[in-house]
Design a protein around this motif. Structure first.
Motif, PDB file in Angstrom:
ATOM      1  N   ALA A 177       0.837  -1.214   0.000  1.00  0.00           N
ATOM      2  CA  ALA A 177       0.000   0.000   0.000  1.00  0.00           C
ATOM      3  C   ALA A 177       0.866   1.257   0.000  1.00  0.00           C
ATOM      4  CB  ALA A 177      -0.927  -0.013   1.210  1.00  0.00           C
ATOM      5  N   GLN A 180       2.324   1.772  -3.420  1.00  0.00           N
ATOM      6  CA  GLN A 180       1.298   2.161  -4.402  1.00  0.00           C
ATOM      7  C   GLN A 180       0.903   3.638  -4.251  1.00  0.00           C
ATOM      8  OE1 GLN A 180      -1.745  -0.820  -3.774  1.00  0.00           O
ATOM      9  NE2 GLN A 180      -0.290  -2.431  -4.342  1.00  0.00           N
ATOM     10  N   ASN A 181       1.066   4.187  -3.039  1.00  0.00           N
ATOM     11  CA  ASN A 181       0.707   5.592  -2.799  1.00  0.00           C
ATOM     12  C   ASN A 181       1.878   6.545  -2.968  1.00  0.00           C
ATOM     13  OD1 ASN A 181      -2.054   5.545  -2.151  1.00  0.00           O
ATOM     14  ND2 ASN A 181      -1.531   4.466  -0.258  1.00  0.00           N
ATOM     15  N   ASN A 210       4.448  -2.821  -7.645  1.00  0.00           N
ATOM     16  CA  ASN A 210       3.712  -1.908  -6.758  1.00  0.00           C
ATOM     17  C   ASN A 210       3.986  -0.422  -6.950  1.00  0.00           C
ATOM     18  OD1 ASN A 210       1.979  -3.553  -4.907  1.00  0.00           O
ATOM     19  ND2 ASN A 210       3.945  -4.620  -4.675  1.00  0.00           N
TER      20      ASN A 210
END
Ligand code: SAM
Length: 250
Positions: A177, A180-181, A210
């Protein structure tokens, strides 16, 4: 540049130099820990005799003064007892202060509102540099070695960087996560000395999978081609190579 900007710049350099002083006082001269056996072995296996000298903690002038005091040498004796010597290889597991300034002032765009991730944050230098030399909203360091995470926490607290810097004690391959951000991902020779080749290949595939955010940037040292050469890795997609890629040239 105005007087005030110049003053802030100089002040930021001084803060980073104070941080280097603090870290030098907590670490052995070779800046490697017991917990880094694989990295130590890999340095010893290099074809030319090589020592680790951390470029953030020891700049050229500092190394010269250590050599004068007999605490460090730039050369090794090729034939024991003779006067024949050859230059020792030096490697650094950190960017130097000049390299950090170059990345934040010349490689990266304005980072206002952006999330930056340093993969393998070690002493935290990329994070402190980002705090002082950029407007990044959040700077995340992910580091496998718990001893280095503790050192980073100590500096972050002492210099009151807690509002923008966070350090995670984790394997980057658990941080989908976050990657991905991320708007910017920095990778300074993260895996070569610290993971075996199968683990390196797996980690690069994870990064490739990712780091996907539209417009995100990946800064790698050495180049991505060099990092992947010799690894059994599925060729990363064109998207990974072209959309995100900055390779610096130190
Ligand atoms: C060469 S240092 C990078 C230092 C720092 N980013 C800089 O540029 O100054 C690489 C660091 O990555 C860490 N590392 C290696 N593999 C990792 C992984 N899978 N996840 C998180 N950290 C990792 C190592 O423990 C080491 O401290």
């Amino acid at each position: 540049m105005g007087d005030f900007d110049e003053f802030t710049q100089d002040n930021n350099d001084s803060i980073l130099k104070n941080i280097a002083d603090d870290l030098r006082n907590c670490l052995p001269l070779e800046t490697m820990l017991f917990s880094e056996r694989l990295a130590l072995q890999k340095i010893q296996q290099r074809p030319e005799p090589t020592v680790h000298v951390d470029a953030f903690l020891y700049d050229e002038d500092f190394i010269d003064s250590l050599c004068e005091e007999g605490k460090m040498s730039r050369n090794y004796c090729m034939v024991c007892g003779s006067h024949q010597t050859a230059p020792l290889g030096f490697i650094s597991h950190s960017f130097s202060l000049m390299e950090l300034k170059f990345i934040y002032h010349h490689v990266l765009p304005d980072l206002s509102g952006k999330l930056l991730v340093d993969v393998g944050s070690r002493l935290g230098t990329v994070l402190y540099g980002g705090y002082l030399y950029s407007s990044a909203l959040q700077l995340y360091g992910v580091e496998l070695n718990g001893d280095f995470c503790q050192l980073q926490e100590m500096i972050i607290k002492k210099y009151q960087f807690t509002d923008r810097i966070k350090v995670l004690h984790a394997d980057i391959c658990t941080q989908d996560a976050l990657l991905q951000n991320a708007d910017v991902v920095i990778m300074n020779n993260v895996f070569e000395y610290f993971l075996d080749e199968v683990e390196q290949a797996r980690a690069w595939e994870y990064i490739s999978h990712n780091v996907r955010k539209q417009g995100s940037l990946l800064v790698t040292v050495p180049s991505i081609e060099e990092s992947l050469s010799g690894l059994q890795v599925c060729k990363p997609s064109q998207h990974f190579y072209c959309q995100h890629f900055y390779s610096t040239f130190f």
